[in-house]
Design a protein around this motif. Structure first.
Motif, PDB file in Angstrom:
ATOM      1  N   LYS A  11       0.818  -1.209   0.000  1.00  0.00           N
ATOM      2  CA  LYS A  11       0.000   0.000   0.000  1.00  0.00           C
ATOM      3  C   LYS A  11       0.856   1.265   0.000  1.00  0.00           C
ATOM      4  O   LYS A  11       0.446   2.276  -0.559  1.00  0.00           O
ATOM      5  CB  LYS A  11      -0.945  -0.021   1.212  1.00  0.00           C
ATOM      6  CG  LYS A  11      -2.078  -1.046   1.010  1.00  0.00           C
ATOM      7  CD  LYS A  11      -2.954  -1.177   2.230  1.00  0.00           C
ATOM      8  CE  LYS A  11      -2.207  -1.913   3.322  1.00  0.00           C
ATOM      9  NZ  LYS A  11      -3.037  -2.224   4.488  1.00  0.00           N
ATOM     10  N   THR A  33      -3.196   4.890   2.785  1.00  0.00           N
ATOM     11  CA  THR A  33      -4.467   4.190   2.960  1.00  0.00           C
ATOM     12  C   THR A  33      -4.771   4.115   4.444  1.00  0.00           C
ATOM     13  O   THR A  33      -3.905   4.307   5.288  1.00  0.00           O
ATOM     14  CB  THR A  33      -4.430   2.749   2.400  1.00  0.00           C
ATOM     15  OG1 THR A  33      -3.504   1.981   3.176  1.00  0.00           O
ATOM     16  CG2 THR A  33      -4.017   2.712   0.937  1.00  0.00           C
ATOM     17  N   ALA A  34      -6.027   3.848   4.736  1.00  0.00           N
ATOM     18  CA  ALA A  34      -6.440   3.562   6.110  1.00  0.00           C
ATOM     19  C   ALA A  34      -7.601   2.590   6.029  1.00  0.00           C
ATOM     20  O   ALA A  34      -8.109   2.323   4.935  1.00  0.00           O
ATOM     21  CB  ALA A  34      -6.833   4.838   6.842  1.00  0.00           C
ATOM     22  N   LEU A  35      -8.014   2.067   7.165  1.00  0.00           N
ATOM     23  CA  LEU A  35      -9.122   1.102   7.207  1.00  0.00           C
ATOM     24  C   LEU A  35      -8.859  -0.075   6.266  1.00  0.00           C
ATOM     25  O   LEU A  35      -9.691  -0.418   5.439  1.00  0.00           O
ATOM     26  CB  LEU A  35     -10.455   1.790   6.842  1.00  0.00           C
ATOM     27  CG  LEU A  35     -10.785   3.080   7.608  1.00  0.00           C
ATOM     28  CD1 LEU A  35     -11.942   3.814   6.963  1.00  0.00           C
ATOM     29  CD2 LEU A  35     -11.104   2.763   9.060  1.00  0.00           C
ATOM     30  N   ASP A  36      -7.681  -0.683   6.410  1.00  0.00           N
ATOM     31  CA  ASP A  36      -7.279  -1.831   5.590  1.00  0.00           C
ATOM     32  C   ASP A  36      -7.384  -1.547   4.099  1.00  0.00           C
ATOM     33  O   ASP A  36      -7.806  -2.402   3.325  1.00  0.00           O
ATOM     34  CB  ASP A  36      -8.107  -3.084   5.954  1.00  0.00           C
ATOM     35  CG  ASP A  36      -8.047  -3.382   7.434  1.00  0.00           C
ATOM     36  OD1 ASP A  36      -6.962  -3.218   8.016  1.00  0.00           O
ATOM     37  OD2 ASP A  36      -9.082  -3.757   8.008  1.00  0.00           O
ATOM     38  N   GLY A  37      -7.034  -0.366   3.720  1.00  0.00           N
ATOM     39  CA  GLY A  37      -6.981  -0.030   2.299  1.00  0.00           C
ATOM     40  C   GLY A  37      -8.276   0.549   1.743  1.00  0.00           C
ATOM     41  O   GLY A  37      -8.330   0.973   0.597  1.00  0.00           O
ATOM     42  N   ASP A 197       3.591   7.275   9.381  1.00  0.00           N
ATOM     43  CA  ASP A 197       2.555   6.301   8.982  1.00  0.00           C
ATOM     44  C   ASP A 197       2.368   5.231  10.046  1.00  0.00           C
ATOM     45  O   ASP A 197       1.285   4.655  10.170  1.00  0.00           O
ATOM     46  CB  ASP A 197       2.961   5.556   7.694  1.00  0.00           C
ATOM     47  CG  ASP A 197       2.563   6.280   6.417  1.00  0.00           C
ATOM     48  OD1 ASP A 197       2.349   7.510   6.471  1.00  0.00           O
ATOM     49  OD2 ASP A 197       2.487   5.615   5.366  1.00  0.00           O
ATOM     50  N   LYS A 212      -0.054  10.176  10.976  1.00  0.00           N
ATOM     51  CA  LYS A 212      -1.084   9.771  10.005  1.00  0.00           C
ATOM     52  C   LYS A 212      -2.506   9.829  10.562  1.00  0.00           C
ATOM     53  O   LYS A 212      -3.462   9.757   9.784  1.00  0.00           O
ATOM     54  CB  LYS A 212      -0.754   8.352   9.509  1.00  0.00           C
ATOM     55  CG  LYS A 212      -1.536   7.914   8.291  1.00  0.00           C
ATOM     56  CD  LYS A 212      -1.113   6.512   7.861  1.00  0.00           C
ATOM     57  CE  LYS A 212      -2.132   5.868   6.957  1.00  0.00           C
ATOM     58  NZ  LYS A 212      -1.811   4.437   6.747  1.00  0.00           N
ATOM     59  N   ARG A 216      -6.145   9.633   8.761  1.00  0.00           N
ATOM     60  CA  ARG A 216      -7.166   8.651   9.133  1.00  0.00           C
ATOM     61  C   ARG A 216      -8.450   9.333   9.587  1.00  0.00           C
ATOM     62  O   ARG A 216      -9.545   8.851   9.328  1.00  0.00           O
ATOM     63  CB  ARG A 216      -6.667   7.762  10.283  1.00  0.00           C
ATOM     64  CG  ARG A 216      -5.472   6.882   9.960  1.00  0.00           C
ATOM     65  CD  ARG A 216      -5.145   5.914  11.109  1.00  0.00           C
ATOM     66  NE  ARG A 216      -3.914   5.181  10.862  1.00  0.00           N
ATOM     67  CZ  ARG A 216      -2.737   5.486  11.416  1.00  0.00           C
ATOM     68  NH1 ARG A 216      -2.641   6.493  12.288  1.00  0.00           N
ATOM     69  NH2 ARG A 216      -1.669   4.789  11.118  1.00  0.00           N
TER      70      ARG A 216
HETATM   71  N1  ASP Z   1      -2.106   1.019   6.746  1.00  0.00           N
HETATM   72  C1  ASP Z   1      -3.391   0.532   7.114  1.00  0.00           C
HETATM   73  C2  ASP Z   1      -4.337   0.411   5.934  1.00  0.00           C
HETATM   74  O1  ASP Z   1      -4.126   0.821   4.845  1.00  0.00           O
HETATM   75  C3  ASP Z   1      -4.125   1.289   8.151  1.00  0.00           C
HETATM   76  C4  ASP Z   1      -3.563   2.400   8.960  1.00  0.00           C
HETATM   77  O2  ASP Z   1      -2.380   2.734   8.925  1.00  0.00           O
HETATM   78  O3  ASP Z   1      -4.392   2.979   9.680  1.00  0.00           O
HETATM   79  O4  ASP Z   1      -5.390  -0.077   6.055  1.00  0.00           O
END
Ligand code: ASP
Ligand code: TMP
Length: 235
Positions: A11, A33-37, A197, A212, A216
């Protein structure tokens, strides 16, 4: 060292083979990304900041006796690292309550712990990185008992070194996530990245978030937070 074909894209980073089977080149992206992409975006300048900060911290940790995969920074975005197979555990250390800890236990963020906590999640986006204890990890042959004990001791050592270092920059290290890898001979080393991150950083005076979480949580000021952390580290 010669850069060859791309062998993996995650990611936030791409990985390239080199002309030496023991080394790969990681290339940091600006993608976030956040929330698992599920939530996707870009953070301008992030790739270079995360690359340079990670390498600086890996060197600092090496000096303090923590073995890492770091070999050589090639340019703003790219670094040669030792080729490892990643142990599929996200190792999370917390000094202060925040994020999923605060949510899971129904407490506010900002409770300073008397001693740090450690937890593992199984690195698997489809399963949403479920919490995994050491017995689960051993049962599923994710790692042996000895490997888990070693990983734990390295993770707490990393915390001691980084907590003190960031405090000297006026930054509280709230929590962070580490990943470990195995070299061809089975040796475990610290791998992946250490950056805004993968860490929560709060300004020591104001508790302003410098990581990050601004992305988020759609707080704005994301790029500025990364730049501020870059300035604290590199002046
Ligand atoms: N890296 C993780 C994702 O893309 C989540 C995060 O860092 O909050 O889901
Ligand atoms: P959490 O409170 O959401 O469990 O996050 C703990 C720490 O781990 C925090 O510093 C952010 C980092 N982290 C990652 O690096 N990758 C992830 O996928 C998640 C969920 C957290």
């Amino acid at each position: 060292m010669e850069k060859r074909q791309q062998i993996y894209e995650g990611k936030a980073k791409k990985v390239y083979a080199t002309d030496d089977e023991n080394f790969v080149i990681v290339s940091y992206k600006d993608d976030a990304t956040a929330l698992d992409g599920l939530k996707k975006g870009t953070i301008a300048g992030k790739g270079a900041i995360n690359n340079r900060m990670t390498n600086f911290l890996m060197r600092l940790l090496e000096k303090n006796g923590v073995p890492t995969h770091f070999v050589e920074e090639l340019n703003d975005r790219e670094t040669v690292v030792k080729k490892v197979s990643i142990v599929p555990l996200e190792v999370i250390i917390r000094n202060v309550s925040a994020g999923s800890f605060a949510k899971r236990f129904g407490v506010e963020e900002g409770i300073v712990f008397d001693s740090p906590t450690i937890e593992f999640s199984y690195k698997n986006d489809e399963l949403h990185d479920p919490l995994m204890n050491s017995y689960h990890a051993i049962a599923l042959k994710v790692a042996t008992r000895e490997e888990i004990e070693y990983i734990k001791s390295l993770a707490f050592k990393v915390n001691e070194v980084l907590k003190e270092y960031f405090l000297s920059l006026g930054v509280k290290l709230i929590d962070f996530k580490l990943e470990f890898g195995k070299l061809a001979d089975g040796t475990i080393v610290l791998a992946d990245e250490i950056s805004p991150d993968t860490c929560r950083f709060w300004d020591a005076e104001t508790n302003e978030k410098l990581d990050k979480d601004r992305f988020r949580r759609d707080m704005g000021g994301v790029e500025d937070a990364y730049k501020e952390m870059m300035h604290r580290v590199f002046g």
